[in-house]
Design a protein around this motif. Structure first.
Motif, mmCIF file in Angstrom:
data_model
loop_
_atom_site.group_PDB
_atom_site.id
_atom_site.type_symbol
_atom_site.label_atom_id
_atom_site.label_comp_id
_atom_site.label_asym_id
_atom_site.label_seq_id
_atom_site.Cartn_x
_atom_site.Cartn_y
_atom_site.Cartn_z
ATOM 1 N N PHE A 64 -9.172 -5.760 10.444
ATOM 2 C CA PHE A 64 -9.315 -4.452 9.805
ATOM 3 C C PHE A 64 -10.168 -4.604 8.549
ATOM 4 N N ARG A 65 -10.840 -3.535 8.145
ATOM 5 C CA ARG A 65 -11.575 -3.562 6.880
ATOM 6 C C ARG A 65 -11.237 -2.327 6.074
ATOM 7 N N HIS A 66 -10.953 -2.540 4.783
ATOM 8 C CA HIS A 66 -10.649 -1.425 3.898
ATOM 9 C C HIS A 66 -11.961 -0.744 3.529
ATOM 10 N N ARG A 67 -12.039 0.540 3.799
ATOM 11 C CA ARG A 67 -13.309 1.256 3.637
ATOM 12 C C ARG A 67 -13.837 1.216 2.209
ATOM 13 N N LYS A 68 -12.958 1.431 1.240
ATOM 14 C CA LYS A 68 -13.394 1.553 -0.154
ATOM 15 C C LYS A 68 -13.759 0.200 -0.777
ATOM 16 N N THR A 69 -12.922 -0.815 -0.567
ATOM 17 C CA THR A 69 -13.124 -2.095 -1.259
ATOM 18 C C THR A 69 -13.812 -3.141 -0.399
ATOM 19 N N GLY A 70 -13.833 -2.946 0.919
ATOM 20 C CA GLY A 70 -14.429 -3.947 1.805
ATOM 21 C C GLY A 70 -13.463 -5.086 2.117
ATOM 22 N N SER A 95 -5.987 4.336 9.554
ATOM 23 C CA SER A 95 -7.037 5.123 8.921
ATOM 24 C C SER A 95 -6.496 5.816 7.669
ATOM 25 N N SER A 96 -5.238 6.276 7.741
ATOM 26 C CA SER A 96 -4.645 6.945 6.578
ATOM 27 C C SER A 96 -4.398 5.952 5.439
ATOM 28 N N LEU A 97 -4.316 4.647 5.770
ATOM 29 C CA LEU A 97 -4.151 3.621 4.735
ATOM 30 C C LEU A 97 -5.517 3.179 4.196
ATOM 31 N N GLY A 98 -6.573 3.791 4.697
ATOM 32 C CA GLY A 98 -7.912 3.492 4.208
ATOM 33 C C GLY A 98 -8.614 2.381 4.971
ATOM 34 N N PHE A 99 -8.036 1.955 6.113
ATOM 35 C CA PHE A 99 -8.632 0.860 6.880
ATOM 36 C C PHE A 99 -9.319 1.360 8.142
ATOM 37 N N GLU A 100 -10.297 0.577 8.577
ATOM 38 C CA GLU A 100 -10.881 0.837 9.895
ATOM 39 C C GLU A 100 -10.785 -0.450 10.704
ATOM 40 N N LYS A 101 -10.572 -0.311 11.991
ATOM 41 C CA LYS A 101 -10.463 -1.482 12.854
ATOM 42 C C LYS A 101 -11.866 -1.981 13.171
ATOM 43 N N VAL A 102 -12.100 -3.261 12.925
ATOM 44 C CA VAL A 102 -13.426 -3.834 13.145
ATOM 45 C C VAL A 102 -13.512 -4.458 14.539
ATOM 46 N N SER A 103 -12.484 -5.237 14.893
ATOM 47 C CA SER A 103 -12.511 -5.886 16.207
ATOM 48 C C SER A 103 -11.106 -6.287 16.642
ATOM 49 N N GLU A 104 -10.967 -6.566 17.910
ATOM 50 C CA GLU A 104 -9.710 -7.070 18.445
ATOM 51 C C GLU A 104 -10.044 -8.007 19.583
ATOM 52 N N GLU A 105 -9.466 -9.218 19.525
ATOM 53 C CA GLU A 105 -9.736 -10.134 20.631
ATOM 54 C C GLU A 105 -8.592 -11.106 20.845
ATOM 55 N N PHE A 106 -8.436 -11.568 22.070
ATOM 56 C CA PHE A 106 -7.431 -12.556 22.381
ATOM 57 C C PHE A 106 -8.086 -13.929 22.266
ATOM 58 N N MET A 137 -15.313 -8.559 -5.894
ATOM 59 C CA MET A 137 -14.748 -9.676 -5.133
ATOM 60 C C MET A 137 -13.933 -9.117 -3.961
ATOM 61 N N SER A 138 -14.224 -9.579 -2.791
ATOM 62 C CA SER A 138 -13.464 -9.071 -1.656
ATOM 63 C C SER A 138 -12.439 -10.102 -1.216
ATOM 64 N N GLU A 139 -11.338 -9.613 -0.709
ATOM 65 C CA GLU A 139 -10.288 -10.545 -0.330
ATOM 66 C C GLU A 139 -9.969 -10.470 1.148
ATOM 67 N N PHE A 140 -9.292 -11.401 1.626
ATOM 68 C CA PHE A 140 -9.108 -11.566 3.040
ATOM 69 C C PHE A 140 -7.691 -12.034 3.313
ATOM 70 N N PHE A 141 -6.934 -11.238 4.005
ATOM 71 C CA PHE A 141 -5.559 -11.622 4.321
ATOM 72 C C PHE A 141 -5.556 -12.277 5.697
ATOM 73 N N PHE A 142 -4.645 -13.152 5.898
ATOM 74 C CA PHE A 142 -4.524 -13.793 7.191
ATOM 75 C C PHE A 142 -3.054 -13.918 7.528
ATOM 76 N N SER A 143 -2.673 -13.480 8.700
ATOM 77 C CA SER A 143 -1.271 -13.604 9.060
ATOM 78 C C SER A 143 -1.132 -14.060 10.497
ATOM 79 N N SER A 144 -0.146 -14.831 10.765
ATOM 80 C CA SER A 144 0.047 -15.332 12.111
ATOM 81 C C SER A 144 1.539 -15.350 12.417
ATOM 82 N N PHE A 145 2.005 -14.314 13.012
ATOM 83 C CA PHE A 145 3.426 -14.238 13.312
ATOM 84 C C PHE A 145 3.653 -13.152 14.351
ATOM 85 N N SER A 146 4.774 -13.171 14.976
ATOM 86 C CA SER A 146 4.987 -12.230 16.066
ATOM 87 C C SER A 146 5.708 -10.960 15.626
ATOM 88 N N ARG A 147 6.985 -11.095 15.242
ATOM 89 C CA ARG A 147 7.775 -9.895 14.950
ATOM 90 C C ARG A 147 7.184 -9.021 13.844
#
Ligand SMILES: [Zn+2]
Length: 204
Positions: free
Chosen positions: A47-53, A25-36, A1-11
């Motif tokens: 971001f996507r976690h390499r091991k768990t997806g 990358s050291s936390l095991g994540f890779e950046k998938v995309s960035e957009e405004f 089961m893969s999970e998905f976090f969502f956050s919307s805040f500035s600080r």
């Protein structure tokens, strides 16, 4: 089961956005995309976690609310209500917060939004607060609840939240009881919800 976090805040997300490739990358994540996203005046980084997806999306904008959500795919096999019962049961205490109803205690916090919802194919736990300390406390309660729920060791939680038979007097008829059952009885007494369900079943 893969999970998905969502956050919307500035600080809160700003430090995350400043993360260099080496950091996430050291936390095991890779950046998938960035957009405004102009409609939301928000910057979204996925971001996507390499091991768990597991996917983590960080959305930053000028809203004073800090929002957190964790979503699990919970496609049910039938209409017994298992995903909804599980959503309730997960909020009946966890490893770090062994209370009967941590959700009720959370309602006394400085949150601006607090809820959990089960949809036809997913379950979401979401919370918002304008107070940073309060926000992180609430996120911690939610994360501990979804990953270390006490209900997996306490079958009575499922019996309480799920539907079950009840008979107090042998002269009476056996009745259905249960927290989620009662909630859904209320939901399905609304004509618009019955119409929505019928059209959804016909569509899928
Ligand atoms: Zn419910």
């Amino acid at each position: 089961m893969s999970e998905f976090f969502f956050s919307s805040f500035s600080r809160v997300t700003r430090p995350l956005l400043k993360l260099t490739k080496k950091h996430f990358s050291s936390l095991g994540f890779e950046k998938v995309s960035e957009e405004f996203i102009p409609e939301w005046k928000s910057n979204a980084v996925l971001f996507r976690h390499r091991k768990t997806g597991a996917e983590v999306m960080s959305v930053s904008n000028n809203d004073e609310n800090k929002v957190f959500g964790i979503v699990f795919r919970t496609p049910p096999k039938d209409s017994t209500g298992i995903a909804h019962i599980l959503e309730h049961s997960v909020l009946c205490g966890s490893r770090k917060y062994p209370l009967k109803e941590p959700f009720v205690v959370m309602k006394g916090s400085l949150h601006t939004y607090l809820n959990a919802s089960t949809y036809a194919d997913r379950t979401c736990y979401k919370v918002a607060s304008t107070n940073t300390k309060d926000f992180y406390n609430l996120v911690d309660v939610y994360l501990d609840a979804v990953f270390f729920p006490r209900c997996v060791e306490d079958f009575q939680t499922f019996q309480q939240e799920g539907w079950h038979f009840e008979l107090n007097d042998s002269s009476e008829d056996i009745t259905y009881k249960g927290v989620v059952f009662n909630e859904m009885k209320g939901v399905y007494s609304q004509p618009d919800r019955i119409l929505y369900r019928a059209s959804q079943r016909a569509s899928f």
